[in-house]
Design a protein around this motif. Sequence first.
Motif, PDB file in Angstrom:
ATOM      1  N   PHE A 182      -3.827  10.511  -3.371  1.00 11.12           N
ATOM      2  CA  PHE A 182      -3.265  11.880  -3.454  1.00 11.12           C
ATOM      3  C   PHE A 182      -2.199  11.953  -4.557  1.00 11.12           C
ATOM      4  CE2 PHE A 182      -3.851  12.647   1.449  1.00 11.12           C
ATOM      5  CZ  PHE A 182      -5.218  12.725   1.264  1.00 11.12           C
ATOM      6  N   LEU A 209       1.981  12.709   4.417  1.00  8.89           N
ATOM      7  CA  LEU A 209       2.368  14.102   4.631  1.00  8.89           C
ATOM      8  C   LEU A 209       1.248  15.064   4.226  1.00  8.89           C
ATOM      9  CD1 LEU A 209       5.065  15.150   5.666  1.00  8.89           C
ATOM     10  CD2 LEU A 209       5.769  15.518   3.306  1.00  8.89           C
ATOM     11  N   PHE A 210       0.309  14.595   3.420  1.00  8.22           N
ATOM     12  CA  PHE A 210      -0.766  15.459   2.922  1.00  8.22           C
ATOM     13  C   PHE A 210      -2.128  15.083   3.515  1.00  8.22           C
ATOM     14  CE2 PHE A 210       2.676  15.273  -0.162  1.00  8.22           C
ATOM     15  CZ  PHE A 210       2.989  16.623  -0.263  1.00  8.22           C
ATOM     16  N   GLN A 211      -2.103  14.147   4.466  1.00  8.19           N
ATOM     17  CA  GLN A 211      -3.331  13.685   5.121  1.00  8.19           C
ATOM     18  C   GLN A 211      -3.594  14.536   6.368  1.00  8.19           C
ATOM     19  OE1 GLN A 211      -6.280  12.421   5.111  1.00  8.19           O
ATOM     20  NE2 GLN A 211      -5.819  10.261   4.647  1.00  8.19           N
ATOM     21  N   TYR A 212      -4.835  14.472   6.883  1.00  8.21           N
ATOM     22  CA  TYR A 212      -5.139  15.057   8.192  1.00  8.21           C
ATOM     23  C   TYR A 212      -4.146  14.548   9.231  1.00  8.21           C
ATOM     24  CZ  TYR A 212     -10.060  16.131   6.826  1.00  8.21           C
ATOM     25  OH  TYR A 212     -11.209  16.625   6.248  1.00  8.21           O
ATOM     26  N   MET A 249      -6.721  17.394  -1.050  1.00  9.97           N
ATOM     27  CA  MET A 249      -5.987  16.864   0.108  1.00  9.97           C
ATOM     28  C   MET A 249      -6.264  17.740   1.321  1.00  9.97           C
ATOM     29  SD  MET A 249      -2.225  18.280  -0.578  1.00  9.97           S
ATOM     30  CE  MET A 249      -2.160  19.964  -1.224  1.00  9.97           C
ATOM     31  N   PRO A 250      -6.296  17.109   2.499  1.00  8.12           N
ATOM     32  CA  PRO A 250      -6.683  17.840   3.707  1.00  8.12           C
ATOM     33  C   PRO A 250      -5.520  18.363   4.545  1.00  8.12           C
ATOM     34  CG  PRO A 250      -6.849  15.479   4.080  1.00  8.12           C
ATOM     35  CD  PRO A 250      -6.273  15.655   2.700  1.00  8.12           C
ATOM     36  N   GLY A 251      -4.292  17.867   4.280  1.00  8.14           N
ATOM     37  CA  GLY A 251      -3.178  18.099   5.194  1.00  8.14           C
ATOM     38  C   GLY A 251      -2.798  19.551   5.383  1.00  8.14           C
ATOM     39  N   PHE A 252      -3.056  20.397   4.366  1.00 11.15           N
ATOM     40  CA  PHE A 252      -2.662  21.796   4.507  1.00 11.15           C
ATOM     41  C   PHE A 252      -3.701  22.642   5.230  1.00 11.15           C
ATOM     42  CE2 PHE A 252       0.600  20.981   1.244  1.00 11.15           C
ATOM     43  CZ  PHE A 252       1.654  21.608   1.876  1.00 11.15           C
ATOM     44  N   ARG A 253      -4.866  22.072   5.505  1.00 10.46           N
ATOM     45  CA  ARG A 253      -5.921  22.796   6.231  1.00 10.46           C
ATOM     46  C   ARG A 253      -6.266  24.118   5.533  1.00 10.46           C
ATOM     47  NH1 ARG A 253      -8.352  20.447   7.156  1.00 10.46           N
ATOM     48  NH2 ARG A 253      -9.491  21.212   8.925  1.00 10.46           N
ATOM     49  N   SER A 273     -10.319  19.472   1.214  1.00  9.97           N
ATOM     50  CA  SER A 273      -9.888  18.294   1.964  1.00  9.97           C
ATOM     51  C   SER A 273     -10.341  16.983   1.358  1.00  9.97           C
ATOM     52  CB  SER A 273     -10.399  18.381   3.405  1.00  9.97           C
ATOM     53  OG  SER A 273      -9.801  19.472   4.055  1.00  9.97           O
ATOM     54  N   LYS A 274     -11.573  16.918   0.856  1.00 12.60           N
ATOM     55  CA  LYS A 274     -12.094  15.626   0.442  1.00 12.60           C
ATOM     56  C   LYS A 274     -11.740  15.272  -1.001  1.00 12.60           C
ATOM     57  CE  LYS A 274     -14.116  15.126   4.485  1.00 12.60           C
ATOM     58  NZ  LYS A 274     -13.709  16.357   5.200  1.00 12.60           N
ATOM     59  N   ASN A 322      -1.741  22.059  10.244  1.00 16.56           N
ATOM     60  CA  ASN A 322      -1.310  21.459   8.988  1.00 16.56           C
ATOM     61  C   ASN A 322      -0.155  20.474   9.191  1.00 16.56           C
ATOM     62  OD1 ASN A 322       1.343  22.849   7.815  1.00 16.56           O
ATOM     63  ND2 ASN A 322       0.146  24.414   8.890  1.00 16.56           N
ATOM     64  N   THR A 323      -0.211  19.389   8.434  1.00 14.54           N
ATOM     65  CA  THR A 323       0.673  18.247   8.653  1.00 14.54           C
ATOM     66  C   THR A 323       2.103  18.533   8.209  1.00 14.54           C
ATOM     67  OG1 THR A 323      -1.267  16.874   8.238  1.00 14.54           O
ATOM     68  CG2 THR A 323       0.856  15.755   8.266  1.00 14.54           C
ATOM     69  N   GLU A 334      -5.588   8.383   1.260  1.00 14.09           N
ATOM     70  CA  GLU A 334      -4.364   9.091   0.874  1.00 14.09           C
ATOM     71  C   GLU A 334      -3.645   8.434  -0.294  1.00 14.09           C
ATOM     72  OE1 GLU A 334      -2.627   8.951   4.833  1.00 14.09           O
ATOM     73  OE2 GLU A 334      -1.071   7.592   4.151  1.00 14.09           O
ATOM     74  N   PRO A 354     -10.320  11.138   3.469  1.00 13.61           N
ATOM     75  CA  PRO A 354     -10.063  10.633   2.122  1.00 13.61           C
ATOM     76  C   PRO A 354      -8.968   9.561   2.133  1.00 13.61           C
ATOM     77  CG  PRO A 354      -9.071  12.801   2.404  1.00 13.61           C
ATOM     78  CD  PRO A 354      -9.872  12.532   3.637  1.00 13.61           C
ATOM     79  N   THR A 401      -8.575  28.349   7.626  1.00 16.51           N
ATOM     80  CA  THR A 401      -7.792  27.182   8.018  1.00 16.51           C
ATOM     81  C   THR A 401      -8.715  25.964   8.042  1.00 16.51           C
ATOM     82  OG1 THR A 401      -6.357  28.629   9.291  1.00 16.51           O
ATOM     83  CG2 THR A 401      -6.251  26.292   9.808  1.00 16.51           C
ATOM     84  N   HIS A 450       2.553   9.774   1.114  1.00 17.84           N
ATOM     85  CA  HIS A 450       1.207  10.330   1.059  1.00 17.84           C
ATOM     86  C   HIS A 450       0.725  10.892   2.392  1.00 17.84           C
ATOM     87  CE1 HIS A 450       1.581   7.773  -2.432  1.00 17.84           C
ATOM     88  NE2 HIS A 450       0.504   8.312  -2.955  1.00 17.84           N
TER      89      HIS A 450
END
Lengths: 394, 394
Positions: free
Chosen positions: A43, B63-66, A240-244, A236-237, B270-271, A40, A38, A99, B61
């Motif tokens: 976000f 920080l919340f991305q893959y 946001m994907p960063g936290f899995r 994620s899409k 996770n990021t 960012e 996505p 996850t 931003h």
Amino acid sequence: MDRGFFASRLKRMENKELSEFMSLIGRDDIISFAGGIPDEKIFPVKELKQLINKLINIKGHSLFQYSSTDGKKNLKEYLVNYLKGQEITVNENQILITTGSQQGLDLLAKLFLNPGDTVAVEDPGYVGGIGAINSYEARIMGIEVDENGLRIDILEKLLKEGEKIKFLYLVPDYSNPSGMTLSLKRRYKLLKLANRYNFYIIEDTPYRELSFYNKPLPALKSIDNNEKVIYLGSFSKYFMPGFRIGWICGPEKIIELLTTAKQNTDLASNTLGQELIAYAGQEGIIQEQIKKIRPYYRQKLVKMEEGLTKYFPECCSWKRPEGGFFFWVKLPTGIKSKKLLKQAIKNRVAFVTGNSFCSDYRRGDNYIRLSFSNNTLSEIDKGLSILGKVINNF
Amino acid sequence: MDRGFFASRLKRMENKELSEFMSLIGRDDIISFAGGIPDEKIFPVKELKQLINKLINIKGHSLFQYSSTDGKKNLKEYLVNYLKGQEITVNENQILITTGSQQGLDLLAKLFLNPGDTVAVEDPGYVGGIGAINSYEARIMGIEVDENGLRIDILEKLLKEGEKIKFLYLVPDYSNPSGMTLSLKRRYKLLKLANRYNFYIIEDTPYRELSFYNKPLPALKSIDNNEKVIYLGSFSKYFMPGFRIGWICGPEKIIELLTTAKQNTDLASNTLGQELIAYAGQEGIIQEQIKKIRPYYRQKLVKMEEGLTKYFPECCSWKRPEGGFFFWVKLPTGIKSKKLLKQAIKNRVAFVTGNSFCSDYRRGDNYIRLSFSNNTLSEIDKGLSILGKVINNF
């Protein structure tokens, strides 16, 4: 190093294609249509920052402690409610927080697959899904995709001939890489087959909320009366994907077994990510975000279609997706996507070759996947004009 | 539900013991010595809050991305430096960031194990390690533990007799549940065996920084000259577990293969968690925290030993651990730990029965694991006085 020392699954796990194109994503000097990530820039970082601070004040130390393997209760409550909006009635025991939804795939493969078992997938289909299945040495049966999604008639023929499958894995809405959506008629037909031939349907829905024109079709899970559908969800899409953080929704007994599998795999998903998404859901931030991103990505989709029409030779073909991130473009006869990619990179444009997504490696030779999600409108225009020239001069 | 439909590994994955005792952890009306989780009251929440806000401002931003599958570069840089402090010289390509060190175990099992392969483990040993290995249907070979850790002589005897093992999994420092530490002499001996009989040593180090009296002994990895040691690290016990960030350090080629395995398993860790730990490390917050927790947990250990001496019958025995979270207590002859647990719960005290940790289920019958990590000093005293009475009246 003696490779015989490793598990036999190793030879099925490695995917050079994927590693190669992942390495193209981060390069600043290239306009890349390769990633499926996505954008960012959209976000809601300001809201997330406020929410994190609020959460630390409310939850204190527990925000940094282990959470239980099955997942945070408030996140599951949010999902139960969210699924109601899709006409899916489930309780919290039918949901496992994972996850990312990639872990959902891994756990399902771990639970269901012995080496040699057969799994049906879309052809072309999601690389990560195929990767998870390969890791457990199953046999992959690719089923062609056309403008109405997976060719259920082909699947039926194979089943009639005696093929036995453990499950079918598919992305029915705006699939990756084809961009296609399974028609309603085929959805009903597929559920009938799952019943008759006793297999599970794994319905993966990462792009479902990214519907740019019409409401998405009813989820398979919402029209399944026989507990044959296991539904995979991901934030994620569209968030946001960063936290899995992803989730699985399915029959209670299967969720219980998957929870055991998760305990041996990574104990639990991260706590702050779960709490953050639960609160963002409860406070309407996710819903707001979905409203914002639809026109945002639609603009990009429109720009990509304009560019394809303007710059690509007439013998190239594609069907405009109704949502998601991808165009699946057929090249002029005789142009192989791998050779084209080399030429494109020299001209500082990248994409993913079709091969990567096809069960039979050669089948995708004549296709490329172009993602519009993570480029600006002008990058899309510029990148396609360059790529059009490369194709025309090939 | 027809269980034959699932993978054969299912019958090896389920651990009723573990699920049972996990359910005891959250109950408010019980003094529980069952969990092995850190005391959240000591987490540096104020510092974490400041750091998160700072990170959002700096990184925005992204920080919340893959993030990439192998892990954030700055976290790996911190770890390279951290390992230097342990006399371990590695580069960033020898490190993979994982979703907790439990995932490290899962990925190693995934990479190495075919069904029926043999893995040696401590007996008693870490349940989660045994769980990961069981999920890949390996054969578990339990090696007795005494006051100096794993009995290398027993391992050697088995190897001499022709047993072949893919790897040995162990927690050399303040092990779970035994609390014991592998002596220096045995460390050298073990490395020799790994060379001679060609197996890897998986050195899991969750409690290594929780040394309450003396500096820990040299890590196996630091005295290994032949790339036979794969080192697992975790921030869960000495910093915080909620973000599920761990790491593997090993030979470059193995790290590369594990990275492929991780890609198919959960794409990436996770990021925010990775960035937070990297910055906390760089700014000295982790080091400060380690200084704070040593006397904090040591007090609890001392309290538990006092309570055991004061309230338990003389025929109970244990050895005081030099670090970590656990006492491994031998019960009076004839008292079975499962029966004792039932009685204890009626009196509102819980622990984990020894069986859960032993390869041969019956071997642990006469033992219990008591964790002091997550109780106050007065809870430790009160809980042990109750438990002592229950044992005396048994």
